[in-house]
Design an enzyme around this catalytic site. Structure first.
Site, PDB file in Angstrom:
ATOM      1  NE  ARG A  26      51.355  58.543  25.171  1.00  0.00           N
ATOM      2  CZ  ARG A  26      52.349  57.891  25.080  1.00  0.00           C
ATOM      3  NH1 ARG A  26      53.501  57.806  25.934  1.00  0.00           N
ATOM      4  NH2 ARG A  26      52.342  56.804  24.197  1.00  0.00           N
ATOM      5  CG  HIS A  49      49.147  52.916  23.609  1.00  0.00           C
ATOM      6  ND1 HIS A  49      49.173  53.695  22.638  1.00  0.00           N
ATOM      7  CD2 HIS A  49      50.365  52.916  24.103  1.00  0.00           C
ATOM      8  CE1 HIS A  49      50.273  54.165  22.308  1.00  0.00           C
ATOM      9  NE2 HIS A  49      51.043  53.505  23.279  1.00  0.00           N
ATOM     10  CD  GLN A 104      52.810  49.720  21.666  1.00  0.00           C
ATOM     11  OE1 GLN A 104      53.445  50.681  21.879  1.00  0.00           O
ATOM     12  NE2 GLN A 104      53.770  48.792  20.884  1.00  0.00           N
ATOM     13  CG  ASP A 126      52.531  47.922  29.462  1.00  0.00           C
ATOM     14  OD1 ASP A 126      53.695  48.539  29.520  1.00  0.00           O
ATOM     15  OD2 ASP A 126      51.601  48.730  29.591  1.00  0.00           O
ATOM     16  CB  CYS A 186      53.935  48.759  24.537  1.00  0.00           C
ATOM     17  SG  CYS A 186      53.640  49.118  26.507  1.00  0.00           S
ATOM     18  NE  ARG A 226      53.132  53.099  18.705  1.00  0.00           N
ATOM     19  CZ  ARG A 226      53.210  53.767  19.833  1.00  0.00           C
ATOM     20  NH1 ARG A 226      54.267  53.535  20.898  1.00  0.00           N
ATOM     21  NH2 ARG A 226      52.817  55.081  19.873  1.00  0.00           N
TER      22      ARG A 226
HETATM   23  N1   CP Z   1      55.112  52.543  23.661  1.00  0.00           N
HETATM   24  C1   CP Z   1      55.012  53.871  23.825  1.00  0.00           C
HETATM   25  O1   CP Z   1      53.678  54.440  23.641  1.00  0.00           O
HETATM   26  O2   CP Z   1      55.993  54.363  24.185  1.00  0.00           O
HETATM   27  P1   CP Z   1      56.125  55.931  24.654  1.00  0.00           P
HETATM   28  O3   CP Z   1      55.387  56.160  25.845  1.00  0.00           O
HETATM   29  O4   CP Z   1      57.685  56.151  24.975  1.00  0.00           O
HETATM   30  O5   CP Z   1      55.478  56.799  23.522  1.00  0.00           O
HETATM   31  N1  NVA Z   2      50.647  50.948  30.041  1.00  0.00           N
HETATM   32  C1  NVA Z   2      51.724  52.052  30.070  1.00  0.00           C
HETATM   33  C2  NVA Z   2      51.971  52.055  28.317  1.00  0.00           C
HETATM   34  C3  NVA Z   2      53.072  53.133  28.273  1.00  0.00           C
HETATM   35  C4  NVA Z   2      53.513  53.088  26.617  1.00  0.00           C
HETATM   36  C5  NVA Z   2      51.153  53.353  30.314  1.00  0.00           C
HETATM   37  O1  NVA Z   2      50.263  53.879  30.235  1.00  0.00           O
HETATM   38  O2  NVA Z   2      52.210  54.047  31.202  1.00  0.00           O
END
Ligand code: CP
Ligand code: NVA
Length: 303
Positions: free
Chosen positions: A103, A130, A133, A220, A260, A288
């Site tokens: 990530r 993502h 997700q 989101d 998400c 997930r």
């Molecule tokens: N939706 C998601 O990826 O959540 P986190 O940021 O908690 O991993």
């Molecule tokens: N769009 C958000 C998703 C978090 C899971 C971010 O990137 O912070």
């Protein structure tokens, strides 16, 4: 399937459906307390340069349930945070581990990691996509609706990383896609080029038009990780882009919501609508785990 899962834009429809079918199988085995047919002792390196609750826990639990082990590597505590290159990190981790999950911010970093690593690399969120997700979201929609093809999916809010994956994933699964976002906050140009050539796609500034007849509405947060400094400006830009009772009235009967998480209730979604759809949203969070187990199962077993 390719060696890595870097973005849904790369995947064929049949790859997505293979992941969803495998996820359903692994979920059923897990619920029935049946062992998975997976080689024991596999190790997943988990690189996090941004915060996480769901992704970290679901990947670590997932590899444990597959009979393996996950190693959490935050950039702050590893040599990545002191400037060791992604290319060198890839060539070290692939001597110890069987798969790497990352990530981070730039998609280019994930692509670089995959290029230098002999083992599979999984994108667990970048600023661009993502994919894990949206695979979980597609699994959840199929569980609730019994199908994907022919459904209308709507996105209201920021044209962000999750929106980019949602567009690619939903279109490839035969869904109609309508996106409503303010001018200047559209999805990535590469994704729009794909979508506009694909068909069944509309982009508008009007949430009501996008929501009309929708079978599933996605939203989101208005400010993603890394955009904290723009939060006030974004709150103004997104003021009319809330999933609320008025929007839900325009959707098809039985319309689902996918978020998400984490959610900023009172901003992109009202607390009332969130709670009315909590079952679907927390099924999505659960999935997930199953979707990522499927990705690891396929990439590490090469099936
Ligand atoms: N939706 C998601 O990826 O959540 P986190 O940021 O908690 O991993
Ligand atoms: N769009 C958000 C998703 C978090 C899971 C971010 O990137 O912070």
């Amino acid at each position: 399937m390719k060696k890595d899962l870097l973005k849904l834009l790369d995947l064929k429809a049949e790859d997505i459906l293979h992941i969803l079918d495998t996820a359903d199988k692994l979920k059923a085995e897990h619920k029935a307390k049946k062992a998975h047919d997976f080689p024991p002792g596999r190790t997943l390196a988990m690189i996090f340069e941004k915060s996480s609750t769901r992704t970290r826990v679901s990947f670590e639990v997932g590899i444990t349930q597959l009979g393996g082990h996950g190693i959490f590597l935050s950039s702050a505590d590893s040599q990545l945070g002191r400037g060791e290159s992604i290319a060198d990190t890839a060539r070290v981790l692939d001597r110890y581990c069987d798969c790497i999950m990352i990530r981070t911010y730039e998609q280019a970093q994930v692509e670089e990691l995959a290029k230098y690593s002999a083992i599979p690399v999984i994108n667990a969120l970048t600023d661009f996509e993502h994919p894990c997700q949206v695979l979980a979201d597609l699994m959840t929609i199929r569980e609730h609706k019994g199908r994907l093809a022919g459904l209308k999916a709507c996105w209201i809010g920021d044209g962000n990383n999750v929106a980019n994956s949602m567009i690619a994933g939903c279109l490839k699964c035969g869904m109609d896609v309508a996106i409503a976002c303010p001018a200047g906050y559209e999805p990535d140009e590469q994704v729009l080029n794909f979508a506009e050539n694909f068909g069944n796609f509309t982009l508008t500034n009007d949430p009501k038009t996008a929501a009309k007849g929708a079978d599933v509405i996605f939203t989101d947060v208005w400010s993603s990780m890394g955009q904290e400094g723009e939060a006030e400006k974004r709150k103004k830009a997104f003021a009319g882009y809330q999933v609320n009772a008025r929007i839900m009235e325009l959707a098809a009967p039985g319309c689902m919501i996918q978020h998400c998480l984490p959610a900023h209730k009172g901003e992109e979604i009202t607390e009332e609508i969130f709670e009315m759809h909590a079952q679907e949203i927390f099924d999505e969070a659960e999935n997930r785990l199953h979707a990522q187990k499927a990705i690891m199962y396929i990439l590490m077993k090469k099936v």
